[in-house]
Design a protein around this motif. Structure first.
Motif, short mmCIF file in Angstrom:
data_model
loop_
_atom_site.label_atom_id
_atom_site.label_comp_id
_atom_site.label_asym_id
_atom_site.label_seq_id
_atom_site.Cartn_x
_atom_site.Cartn_y
_atom_site.Cartn_z
N LEU A 36 0.85 -1.19 0.00
CA LEU A 36 0.00 0.00 0.00
C LEU A 36 0.88 1.24 0.00
O LEU A 36 1.76 1.39 0.87
CB LEU A 36 -0.89 -0.02 1.25
N GLU A 48 0.72 5.56 -1.44
CA GLU A 48 -0.09 6.61 -2.10
C GLU A 48 0.32 6.84 -3.55
O GLU A 48 -0.45 7.38 -4.33
CB GLU A 48 0.00 7.92 -1.29
N ILE A 90 0.39 -5.12 2.62
CA ILE A 90 1.36 -4.51 3.54
C ILE A 90 1.09 -3.01 3.68
O ILE A 90 1.09 -2.28 2.69
CB ILE A 90 2.81 -4.64 3.01
N GLY A 115 2.67 0.34 5.55
CA GLY A 115 3.91 0.79 6.19
C GLY A 115 3.66 1.58 7.48
O GLY A 115 2.52 1.89 7.83
N GLY A 116 4.74 1.91 8.13
CA GLY A 116 4.67 2.71 9.35
C GLY A 116 4.83 4.19 9.04
O GLY A 116 4.66 4.62 7.89
N GLU A 127 7.23 6.09 8.47
CA GLU A 127 8.19 6.46 7.42
C GLU A 127 7.81 5.89 6.06
O GLU A 127 8.52 6.09 5.08
CB GLU A 127 9.59 5.94 7.77
N SER A 155 -5.70 6.51 -2.35
CA SER A 155 -5.98 7.89 -2.78
C SER A 155 -4.62 8.53 -2.98
O SER A 155 -3.61 7.98 -2.57
CB SER A 155 -6.81 8.61 -1.71
N ALA A 213 -5.52 4.10 6.95
CA ALA A 213 -5.35 3.34 5.70
C ALA A 213 -5.77 1.88 5.93
O ALA A 213 -6.38 1.25 5.07
CB ALA A 213 -3.90 3.42 5.23
C1 LIG Z 1 1.85 7.80 7.13
S1 LIG Z 1 1.99 6.81 5.71
C2 LIG Z 1 3.71 7.02 5.28
C3 LIG Z 1 3.95 8.20 4.47
C4 LIG Z 1 5.39 8.27 4.02
N1 LIG Z 1 5.83 9.63 4.09
C5 LIG Z 1 5.56 7.76 2.60
O1 LIG Z 1 6.13 8.50 1.80
O2 LIG Z 1 5.18 6.63 2.28
C6 LIG Z 1 2.06 5.17 6.37
C7 LIG Z 1 1.58 4.08 5.46
O3 LIG Z 1 0.18 4.19 5.27
C8 LIG Z 1 -0.18 3.70 3.98
N2 LIG Z 1 -0.84 4.79 3.26
C9 LIG Z 1 -1.01 6.07 3.64
N3 LIG Z 1 -1.68 6.77 2.71
C10 LIG Z 1 -1.97 5.90 1.71
C11 LIG Z 1 -2.66 6.00 0.46
N4 LIG Z 1 -3.21 7.14 0.05
N5 LIG Z 1 -2.75 4.89 -0.30
C12 LIG Z 1 -2.21 3.72 0.09
N6 LIG Z 1 -1.54 3.57 1.26
C13 LIG Z 1 -1.42 4.63 2.06
C14 LIG Z 1 1.11 3.27 3.29
O4 LIG Z 1 1.28 1.87 3.43
C15 LIG Z 1 2.16 4.04 4.07
O5 LIG Z 1 3.41 3.37 4.04
#
Ligand SMILES: C[S@@+](CC[C@H](N)C(=O)[O-])C[C@H]1O[C@@H](n2cnc3c(N)ncnc32)[C@H](O)[C@@H]1O
Length: 154
Positions: free
Chosen positions: A72, A74, A101, A103-104, A106, A123, A132
């Motif tokens: 997963l 963005e 999967i 992520g955390g 980062e 999205s 998410a």
């Molecule tokens: C806070 S986000 C991490 C953002 C990080 N700065 C990055 O560049 O990936 C944590 C996790 O949530 C999931 N996530 C957050 N927004 C998402 C989206 N729009 N689509 C899919 N997964 C998302 C992803 O797996 C991501 O690794």
């Protein structure tokens, strides 16, 4: 078929856990489903890049030969609900299991994204990882109801 949803880090707020448990219960009527939670490596006083690399190693060690890995992110592919249900259906008819999967803080290491069969975006916006997880698990439930031709999806 088995579906696993692996995520990094805990829901410290507790806000999303009831919804996750509800959809996990519902999904259990359609498939073998498991939530897997792994600790964030950033809590182990590693630099951000090192933490992501450590998490990547732990994540990839969970992958089984029959798994299709869905990362997963963005920046991944945007699918609508019917397209996701088709992907799930393809895995089902191909006797594959699905390992999603999240992520955390980062995000996911490039090694995980590179190893993935599909990089899926929910999205273009960045969501908190716990939110998410709720969105994804609801979409998985929706996907199975679509495959069964049930009226949940309108
Ligand atoms: C806070 S986000 C991490 C953002 C990080 N700065 C990055 O560049 O990936 C944590 C996790 O949530 C999931 N996530 C957050 N927004 C998402 C989206 N729009 N689509 C899919 N997964 C998302 C992803 O797996 C991501 O690794």
């Amino acid at each position: 078929m088995k579906v696993r949803l692996l995520s990094i880090g805990k829901d410290r707020s507790g806000l999303y856990e009831p919804a996750v448990q509800e959809y996990a219960k519902r999904l259990g009527h359609y498939t073998r489903f498991e939530l897997v939670e792994m600790a964030e490596a950033s809590g182990k006083r590693l630099k951000p890049g090192d933490a992501k690399a450590a998490e990547a190693e732990a994540i990839l060690s969970k992958r089984k030969p029959q798994d299709w890995l869905v990362a997963l992110d963005e920046r991944g592919s945007l699918l609508d609900s019917v397209e996701l249900s088709r992907y799930v259906g393809k895995a089902q008819t191909g006797a594959k299991d699905l390992l999603f999967i999240i992520g955390g803080d980062e995000g996911l290491d490039a090694r995980v994204r590179d190893a993935a069969n599909l990089t899926l975006s929910l999205s273009k916006m960045t969501l908190p990882h716990r939110l998410a997880r709720v969105v994804l698990i609801e979409q998985l439930y929706r996907a199975f109801t679509i495959l069964k031709g049930e009226p949940y999806h309108k």
